[in-house]
Design a protein around this motif. Structure first.
Motif, PDB file in Angstrom:
ATOM      1  N   LYS A  91       0.830  -1.199   0.000  1.00  0.00           N
ATOM      2  CA  LYS A  91       0.000   0.000   0.000  1.00  0.00           C
ATOM      3  C   LYS A  91       0.871   1.258   0.000  1.00  0.00           C
ATOM      4  O   LYS A  91       0.601   2.217  -0.726  1.00  0.00           O
ATOM      5  CB  LYS A  91      -0.918  -0.004   1.219  1.00  0.00           C
ATOM      6  CG  LYS A  91      -1.860   1.162   1.283  1.00  0.00           C
ATOM      7  CD  LYS A  91      -2.753   1.056   2.505  1.00  0.00           C
ATOM      8  CE  LYS A  91      -3.619   2.288   2.657  1.00  0.00           C
ATOM      9  NZ  LYS A  91      -4.383   2.268   3.909  1.00  0.00           N
ATOM     10  N   ALA A  92       1.946   1.254   0.790  1.00  0.00           N
ATOM     11  CA  ALA A  92       2.856   2.400   0.832  1.00  0.00           C
ATOM     12  C   ALA A  92       3.553   2.599  -0.509  1.00  0.00           C
ATOM     13  O   ALA A  92       3.769   3.733  -0.943  1.00  0.00           O
ATOM     14  CB  ALA A  92       3.896   2.219   1.933  1.00  0.00           C
ATOM     15  N   ALA A  93       3.882   1.498  -1.170  1.00  0.00           N
ATOM     16  CA  ALA A  93       4.598   1.579  -2.443  1.00  0.00           C
ATOM     17  C   ALA A  93       3.700   1.972  -3.614  1.00  0.00           C
ATOM     18  O   ALA A  93       4.200   2.420  -4.641  1.00  0.00           O
ATOM     19  CB  ALA A  93       5.280   0.244  -2.737  1.00  0.00           C
ATOM     20  N   THR A  94       2.394   1.808  -3.454  1.00  0.00           N
ATOM     21  CA  THR A  94       1.502   2.104  -4.580  1.00  0.00           C
ATOM     22  C   THR A  94       0.556   3.277  -4.348  1.00  0.00           C
ATOM     23  O   THR A  94       0.174   3.950  -5.306  1.00  0.00           O
ATOM     24  CB  THR A  94       0.643   0.871  -4.931  1.00  0.00           C
ATOM     25  OG1 THR A  94      -0.099   0.474  -3.773  1.00  0.00           O
ATOM     26  CG2 THR A  94       1.503  -0.260  -5.436  1.00  0.00           C
ATOM     27  N   ARG A  95       0.161   3.521  -3.081  1.00  0.00           N
ATOM     28  CA  ARG A  95      -0.855   4.547  -2.853  1.00  0.00           C
ATOM     29  C   ARG A  95      -0.488   5.620  -1.839  1.00  0.00           C
ATOM     30  O   ARG A  95      -0.670   6.800  -2.104  1.00  0.00           O
ATOM     31  CB  ARG A  95      -2.155   3.896  -2.393  1.00  0.00           C
ATOM     32  CG  ARG A  95      -2.798   3.059  -3.461  1.00  0.00           C
ATOM     33  CD  ARG A  95      -4.097   2.523  -2.972  1.00  0.00           C
ATOM     34  NE  ARG A  95      -3.843   1.682  -1.793  1.00  0.00           N
ATOM     35  CZ  ARG A  95      -4.534   0.618  -1.494  1.00  0.00           C
ATOM     36  NH1 ARG A  95      -5.539   0.260  -2.228  1.00  0.00           N
ATOM     37  NH2 ARG A  95      -4.230  -0.101  -0.440  1.00  0.00           N
ATOM     38  N   THR A  96      -0.010   5.244  -0.665  1.00  0.00           N
ATOM     39  CA  THR A  96       0.100   6.212   0.424  1.00  0.00           C
ATOM     40  C   THR A  96       1.470   6.837   0.603  1.00  0.00           C
ATOM     41  O   THR A  96       1.574   7.953   1.091  1.00  0.00           O
ATOM     42  CB  THR A  96      -0.309   5.564   1.758  1.00  0.00           C
ATOM     43  OG1 THR A  96       0.554   4.462   2.019  1.00  0.00           O
ATOM     44  CG2 THR A  96      -1.749   5.123   1.723  1.00  0.00           C
ATOM     45  N   GLY A  97       2.537   6.135   0.274  1.00  0.00           N
ATOM     46  CA  GLY A  97       3.884   6.643   0.505  1.00  0.00           C
ATOM     47  C   GLY A  97       4.345   6.364   1.925  1.00  0.00           C
ATOM     48  O   GLY A  97       3.695   5.638   2.681  1.00  0.00           O
ATOM     49  N   PRO A 129       4.589   7.643  -3.202  1.00  0.00           N
ATOM     50  CA  PRO A 129       4.673   6.195  -3.425  1.00  0.00           C
ATOM     51  C   PRO A 129       5.838   5.763  -4.316  1.00  0.00           C
ATOM     52  O   PRO A 129       6.399   4.696  -4.102  1.00  0.00           O
ATOM     53  CB  PRO A 129       3.335   5.861  -4.087  1.00  0.00           C
ATOM     54  CG  PRO A 129       2.416   6.929  -3.650  1.00  0.00           C
ATOM     55  CD  PRO A 129       3.249   8.159  -3.493  1.00  0.00           C
ATOM     56  N   ALA A 133       8.356   3.039  -3.057  1.00  0.00           N
ATOM     57  CA  ALA A 133       8.558   1.794  -3.798  1.00  0.00           C
ATOM     58  C   ALA A 133      10.043   1.542  -4.021  1.00  0.00           C
ATOM     59  O   ALA A 133      10.529   0.419  -3.847  1.00  0.00           O
ATOM     60  CB  ALA A 133       7.820   1.851  -5.134  1.00  0.00           C
TER      61      ALA A 133
END
Length: 185
Positions: A91-97, A129, A133
């Motif tokens: 989720k951090a890598a694609t949406r939230t950072g 993100p 990533a």
């Protein structure tokens, strides 16, 4: 691992939705399940004897010495809720950072007439993100501490100092004397 790698690990551990088991016996049983019933493997991970592991599992021993208790908690945290941790990282890598809070010395290479003297700054910034990533992928592939710091420095340079490309073109940030860094997914 270094300070940045440890911070990423701690951030991933903080995504757990349930607390780790409280008693030493429950923690030993959890590790035993993860090691597919091998008391020898659990003993090797904890640096104790196989017999000690068996005693905790049976309930004969209940309170470990402080050193064993710390190792036991650390080993359980490593394996606790791997799917939740993986989902939070994805989720951090694609949406939230990733939110980075750090205190470090920042110096600059910039246009003439600007102040480039390094100084300590405390910065809290959300890295996008794309940077998250790169950072998580580098950690997974075993990148060294210098590479992880470079990715964080580049992310802070773009987000904090350059305001995502809206100012300070040509600015290069040096990230040194890292006092602390904390991350959250």
């Amino acid at each position: 691992m270094g300070i940045v790698g440890d911070s990423i690990t701690k951030a991933a551990e903080n995504t757990a939705t349930r607390p780790i088991p409280k008693s030493a016996g429950a923690r030993m049983r959890f590790l035993l399940k993860k090691e597919k019933g091998s008391t020898r493997a659990v003993a090797r991970r904890l640096g104790c004897t196989q017999r000690t592991v068996e005693r905790y599992v049976r309930g004969d021993l209940k309170r470990p010495r402080p050193a064993l208790a710390a190792r036991l908690a650390e080993e359980v945290r490593k394996d606790w809720q791997p799917r939740v941790r993986k989902e939070a990282m994805a989720k951090a890598a694609t949406r939230t950072g990733i939110v980075v809070e750090t205190r470090a010395r920042f110096g600059f290479t910039a246009a003439a007439g600007s102040t480039d003297d390094p100084r300590m700054r405390r910065i809290t910034e959300l890295l996008p993100p794309q940077v998250a990533a790169r950072l998580l992928a580098a950690r997974e592939t075993g990148a060294n501490e210098g590479d992880l710091r470079a990715i964080v420095a580049e992310g802070l340079q773009e987000q904090y100092f350059k305001d995502n490309g809206r100012r300070a073109t040509g600015l290069q940030v040096e990230f040194t004397d890292l006092d602390y860094i904390e991350m959250s997914l």
